[in-house]
Design an enzyme around this catalytic site. Sequence first.
Site, short mmCIF file in Angstrom:
data_model
loop_
_atom_site.label_atom_id
_atom_site.label_comp_id
_atom_site.label_asym_id
_atom_site.label_seq_id
_atom_site.Cartn_x
_atom_site.Cartn_y
_atom_site.Cartn_z
N SER A 140 9.47 -13.69 -4.11
CA SER A 140 10.76 -13.49 -4.78
C SER A 140 11.90 -13.93 -3.87
O SER A 140 11.69 -14.18 -2.68
CB SER A 140 10.92 -12.02 -5.17
N GLY A 141 13.11 -14.02 -4.43
CA GLY A 141 14.25 -14.56 -3.68
C GLY A 141 15.20 -13.52 -3.12
O GLY A 141 16.33 -13.86 -2.75
N GLU A 163 2.55 -6.41 6.13
CA GLU A 163 1.81 -7.61 6.51
C GLU A 163 2.37 -8.10 7.84
O GLU A 163 3.58 -8.27 7.98
CB GLU A 163 1.96 -8.72 5.46
N ILE A 206 11.79 -13.64 -17.01
CA ILE A 206 12.01 -12.63 -18.03
C ILE A 206 13.42 -12.74 -18.56
O ILE A 206 14.36 -13.12 -17.84
CB ILE A 206 11.76 -11.20 -17.48
N ASN A 233 1.75 0.21 6.05
CA ASN A 233 1.99 -0.56 4.83
C ASN A 233 2.75 -1.81 5.25
O ASN A 233 3.84 -1.71 5.81
CB ASN A 233 2.80 0.27 3.83
N VAL A 239 -5.28 -6.89 0.01
CA VAL A 239 -4.72 -8.24 0.04
C VAL A 239 -5.36 -9.07 1.15
O VAL A 239 -5.65 -10.25 0.97
CB VAL A 239 -3.19 -8.19 0.21
N VAL A 240 -5.58 -8.45 2.32
CA VAL A 240 -6.21 -9.13 3.45
C VAL A 240 -7.42 -8.29 3.90
O VAL A 240 -7.32 -7.07 3.99
CB VAL A 240 -5.22 -9.29 4.63
N CYS A 291 0.86 -1.18 0.00
CA CYS A 291 0.00 0.00 0.00
C CYS A 291 0.89 1.23 0.00
O CYS A 291 2.12 1.12 0.09
CB CYS A 291 -0.90 0.01 1.23
#
EC number: 6.3.5.4
Length: 561
Positions: free
Chosen positions: A363-364, A77, A288, A75, A52-53, A2
């Site tokens: 992602s890593g 989680e 990509i 912003n 998202v939640v 957010c």
Amino acid sequence: MCGIWALFGSDECLSVQCLSAMKIAHRGPDAFRFENVNGFTNCCFGFHRLAVVDQLYGMQPIRVKKFPYLWLCYNGEIYNFKQLQEQFGFEYQTLVDGEVILHLYNRGGIEQTASMLDGVFAFILLDTANRKVFLARDTYGVRPLFKVLTDDGFLGVCSEAKGLINLKHSTSLFPKVEPFLPGHYEVLDLKPSGKVVSVEVVKFHSYKDEPLHAACDTVGNLPSGFDLETVKSNIRVLFENAVRKRLMAHRRIGCLLSGGLDSSLVAAVLLKLMKEMNIKYPLQTFAIGMENSPDLLAARKVAAHIGSEHHEVIFNSEEGIQAVEEVIFSLETYDITTVRASIGMYLVSKYIRKKTDSVVIFSGEGSDELTQGYIYFHKAPSPEEAAEESERLLKELYLFDVLRADRTTAAHGLELRVPFLDHRFTSYYLSLPAELRIPKNGIEKYLLRQSFEDSNLLPKEILWRPKEAFSDGIASVKKSWFSILQDYIDQQVDDLLLEKAAEKYPFNPPRTKESYYYRQIFEKHYPGRSSWLPHYWMPRWVEATDPSARTLKHYKSAIQE
């Protein structure tokens, strides 16, 4: 993901100032709100929401009936909000994970609040009863936060610097905007005038220390000892737990997949857990690269092995070059390797937003810093110095890789999740003896690879695939992406401009045409803000004039072999 924004003590009309908040609208494409603070005509919260939640009741600032004097804009989680509810008997009014911040603060104050949160966050908390404002940011700065504070008490806070740089104020047309340090909270007194005074800035915990919230973690206590089998088992358990807790979402989950070790491990564990949790939709993975690039080829093998719904985004040099200015504007930096690596991530995020319904993207990021994955770690003088370098890189993540990951995804309204930066996982990994964590047998991240060797999660050639920088892997083996960029930029910047670069840009002066080109674009959008980047990212212990792994001797010898 957010976008948060707030002003306290503004001398200018808030309806005009609020225009600045619209510069971060990309972070929350689902809804936005501006709300004045009761009793203060010069204080305001702004919020751009990516739902998202709790999609129904998740608008901010969050206020609940039990604490009418508390206002929260955040912003992030908070993955342990349910465990904290059980531990302390909190009665939630919504399903929003961030509501726990209000309950924790009411119970034990700001230090306990920040220390008990398991997740990623940046927040502004207002307590009108005690006239306090609090700012806080997670340990690694996964969620961004910037602030401006003038001598006369005008405070502006925003997820991205671009939402603050054009604010007007009576004492300063262009107040100094700075990133808020990760792992810290700040306490400010709110005066009746709406102005604020900073009281203290406190580091609430270190990434090396086991977090306080580990006590109520679902994993519980781990077996002790540093024998190899115990260590490998603990790494697997903690990493799987890091991925599991990040599955908290009401929107579709996807995963970036370069075909390297880090993103491949994330994707494999993610898909395994989604099956165990009976999540019905297939996992979408995204790679990509240019035609037949190493990353595309490796990612295909991984996707076939784990059974994901795989998407490939193929771009050419012209498309990559055209994206450079958009990328630098989004990033708010001119660091060379960050810009290079961001172009591919920016383009794949654009594809995800336009062509799919995945919103929460794994992602890593963070693995290279934590597990000593960079090629130059082979040249570390000792295990102890390698460990110190790993800690330095983690401390500066918010300036480089974490910044790249956040801005390139948020630019397209996506939420990024990075399990390698789970605080319990990182604190355990950093507690291991230094000699266990160094590269071995010419292979970086040796311990991490060993830990998953018998899991059958990945093909062997992927599990032991040599490190390749993202900006290199997306191009061909013969000609890297940075070489393509340099060839183009060589025609755009003449030698005379570069000779006078130090005069024009005395702070962090560009030393190459590529660096000069990025700096020009940065100054166009953010004039006089070069101090946001304290230094360029460069490898240590090697004679390198360029941050690309392909310029290092170890990399070249590995390719030749």
